[in-house]
Design a protein around this motif. Structure first.
Motif, PDB file in Angstrom:
ATOM      1  N   ASN A   9     -67.236  87.643 -71.452  1.00 37.92           N
ATOM      2  CA  ASN A   9     -66.768  89.007 -71.233  1.00 37.92           C
ATOM      3  C   ASN A   9     -65.250  89.104 -71.238  1.00 37.92           C
ATOM      4  O   ASN A   9     -64.687  90.176 -71.458  1.00 37.92           O
ATOM      5  N   THR A  10     -64.589  87.987 -70.942  1.00 35.28           N
ATOM      6  CA  THR A  10     -63.137  87.942 -70.893  1.00 35.28           C
ATOM      7  C   THR A  10     -62.664  86.753 -71.725  1.00 35.28           C
ATOM      8  O   THR A  10     -63.461  85.924 -72.158  1.00 35.28           O
ATOM      9  N   SER A 214     -73.869  90.634 -61.039  1.00 33.15           N
ATOM     10  CA  SER A 214     -73.395  91.975 -61.388  1.00 33.15           C
ATOM     11  C   SER A 214     -74.567  92.769 -61.945  1.00 33.15           C
ATOM     12  O   SER A 214     -75.601  92.203 -62.305  1.00 33.15           O
ATOM     13  N   SER A 221     -72.031  95.620 -58.423  1.00 30.31           N
ATOM     14  CA  SER A 221     -72.340  94.261 -58.011  1.00 30.31           C
ATOM     15  C   SER A 221     -73.477  94.289 -57.006  1.00 30.31           C
ATOM     16  O   SER A 221     -73.768  95.328 -56.397  1.00 30.31           O
ATOM     17  N   CYS A 245     -69.377  82.651 -65.009  1.00 30.35           N
ATOM     18  CA  CYS A 245     -68.880  83.522 -66.070  1.00 30.35           C
ATOM     19  C   CYS A 245     -69.844  84.694 -66.270  1.00 30.35           C
ATOM     20  O   CYS A 245     -70.821  84.858 -65.533  1.00 30.35           O
ATOM     21  N   GLY A 249     -69.939  88.631 -62.754  1.00 30.40           N
ATOM     22  CA  GLY A 249     -69.107  89.787 -62.437  1.00 30.40           C
ATOM     23  C   GLY A 249     -67.865  89.387 -61.657  1.00 30.40           C
ATOM     24  O   GLY A 249     -67.884  88.445 -60.860  1.00 30.40           O
ATOM     25  N   GLN A 250     -66.790  90.120 -61.882  1.00 29.42           N
ATOM     26  CA  GLN A 250     -65.519  89.768 -61.251  1.00 29.42           C
ATOM     27  C   GLN A 250     -65.538  89.989 -59.742  1.00 29.42           C
ATOM     28  O   GLN A 250     -64.963  89.193 -58.982  1.00 29.42           O
ATOM     29  N   TYR A 253     -67.451  87.175 -58.258  1.00 33.06           N
ATOM     30  CA  TYR A 253     -66.691  85.933 -58.415  1.00 33.06           C
ATOM     31  C   TYR A 253     -65.594  85.822 -57.359  1.00 33.06           C
ATOM     32  O   TYR A 253     -65.367  84.736 -56.804  1.00 33.06           O
ATOM     33  N   GLN A 254     -64.915  86.907 -57.078  1.00 37.77           N
ATOM     34  CA  GLN A 254     -63.861  86.858 -56.066  1.00 37.77           C
ATOM     35  C   GLN A 254     -64.423  86.450 -54.711  1.00 37.77           C
ATOM     36  O   GLN A 254     -63.796  85.691 -53.964  1.00 37.77           O
ATOM     37  N   GLN A 257     -65.273  82.719 -54.854  1.00 37.25           N
ATOM     38  CA  GLN A 257     -64.060  81.905 -54.758  1.00 37.25           C
ATOM     39  C   GLN A 257     -63.539  81.865 -53.322  1.00 37.25           C
ATOM     40  O   GLN A 257     -63.085  80.814 -52.846  1.00 37.25           O
ATOM     41  N   TYR A 266     -63.714  80.091 -62.870  1.00 31.84           N
ATOM     42  CA  TYR A 266     -64.220  81.020 -63.877  1.00 31.84           C
ATOM     43  C   TYR A 266     -63.959  80.441 -65.264  1.00 31.84           C
ATOM     44  O   TYR A 266     -62.879  79.923 -65.543  1.00 31.84           O
ATOM     45  N   ALA A 268     -63.710  81.576 -68.903  1.00 35.26           N
ATOM     46  CA  ALA A 268     -63.570  82.654 -69.876  1.00 35.26           C
ATOM     47  C   ALA A 268     -63.597  82.086 -71.287  1.00 35.26           C
ATOM     48  O   ALA A 268     -63.516  80.863 -71.501  1.00 35.26           O
TER      49      ALA A 268
END
Length: 275
Positions: A9-10, A214, A221, A245, A249-250, A253-254, A257, A266, A268
């Motif tokens: 996605n990124t 996500s 989320s 990944c 979802g971001q 993931y945060q 972490q 992550y 990417a």
């Protein structure tokens, strides 16, 4: 073992394309492996930019029958005419997503692909070569992700909740190292990791894949207490390092972490690592 992310996605390099999808290039046990093909030809174009020749791939694997992992498969078959492609025998069944307005969207792959001469149909636990095992039918439903609740499969009489029987995961062992590669971990990343440890007889050194935390249909989320519970369960595997990944979802993931620190990172598009 070497892993290069071709589609995600990124991206970590500006010249690389992105899409909602996943494709990984892996070198392990003397083989060149393509794991998933994203939803288009993005993985091919990124591979060229990254210096990866997919015409030389020895075998390919489709993790499950969803568009963001398998609609790029025809592009691969047009390029590489020798590599066997391993799909679960149920990957071509109808798969759908329930949208917020109540409509259903087709998120499957072309079932005709299952009849392609390079395709090999799989089920259960299957050894591809020494050091490489595909496995599906993951037991348990711990820490169920509600992101799965909008995903459907074809059944006589109409679509029903997907059981993800079409999902398979790759376990690679080279020397003393064990690597687990998952696509979206619809069966639950904690269940998949624990089943891989059972099959290998030891915990994983590295786990790579989307954790499906996500909700693509809404952009949201799953609840963060669930993400925190997933983090605690993953940390219970001693020494395992996680690279996530795509469908994690971001936001999730945060949280991972924050809970897991350096045990998670992550991956990417353009990212590379060695195990």
């Amino acid at each position: 073992m070497k892993i290069i992310s071709l589609t995600e996605n990124t991206a970590c390099r500006p010249e690389l394309e992105t899409e909602h999808g996943l494709s990984l290039y892996i070198e392990a046990c003397g083989r060149k492996i393509l794991f998933d093909m994203g939803q288009s030809g993005v993985f091919l174009r990124n591979a060229e930019k990254l210096g990866v020749d997919l015409a030389q791939v020895d075998l390919a694997i489709l993790s499950h029958g969803h568009y963001d992992h398998g609609r790029g498969l025809p592009e691969f078959l047009n390029l590489n005419h020798t590599a066997p492609v391993y799909l679960h025998k149920r990957a071509g069944e109808g798969h759908y997503s329930m949208r917020p307005g109540g409509q259903t969207a087709d998120i499957g792959i072309d079932p005709a692909l299952l009849k392609h001469p390079q395709v090999r149909l799989t089920e259960g636990v299957q050894t591809l070569f020494e050091g490489a095992v595909l496995f599906s039918d993951v037991p348990g439903n711990d820490l169920h992700s509600p992101a799965n609740d909008t995903l459907l499969m074809e059944h006589s009489g109409g679509p029903v909740c997907d059981t993800f029987a079409h999902e398979q995961n790759l376990l690679l062992t080279e020397g003393e190292k064990c690597l687990l590669v998952a696509g979206c971990a619809h069966r639950g990343i904690v269940n998949i990791v624990e089943q891989a440890a059972v099959l290998a007889g030891k915990p994983m050194d590295v786990v790579i894949g989307g954790f499906h935390l996500s909700v693509p249909s809404t952009g949201g989320s799953v609840p963060m207490p669930l993400v925190e519970a997933v983090a605690r369960r993953l940390l219970a595997q001693p020494e395992t390092r996680y690279y996530t990944c795509h469908c994690t979802g971001q936001a999730a993931y945060q949280t991972l972490q924050r809970c897991m620190g350096e045990r998670v990172a992550y991956l990417a598009a353009g990212g590379q690592l060695e195990v």
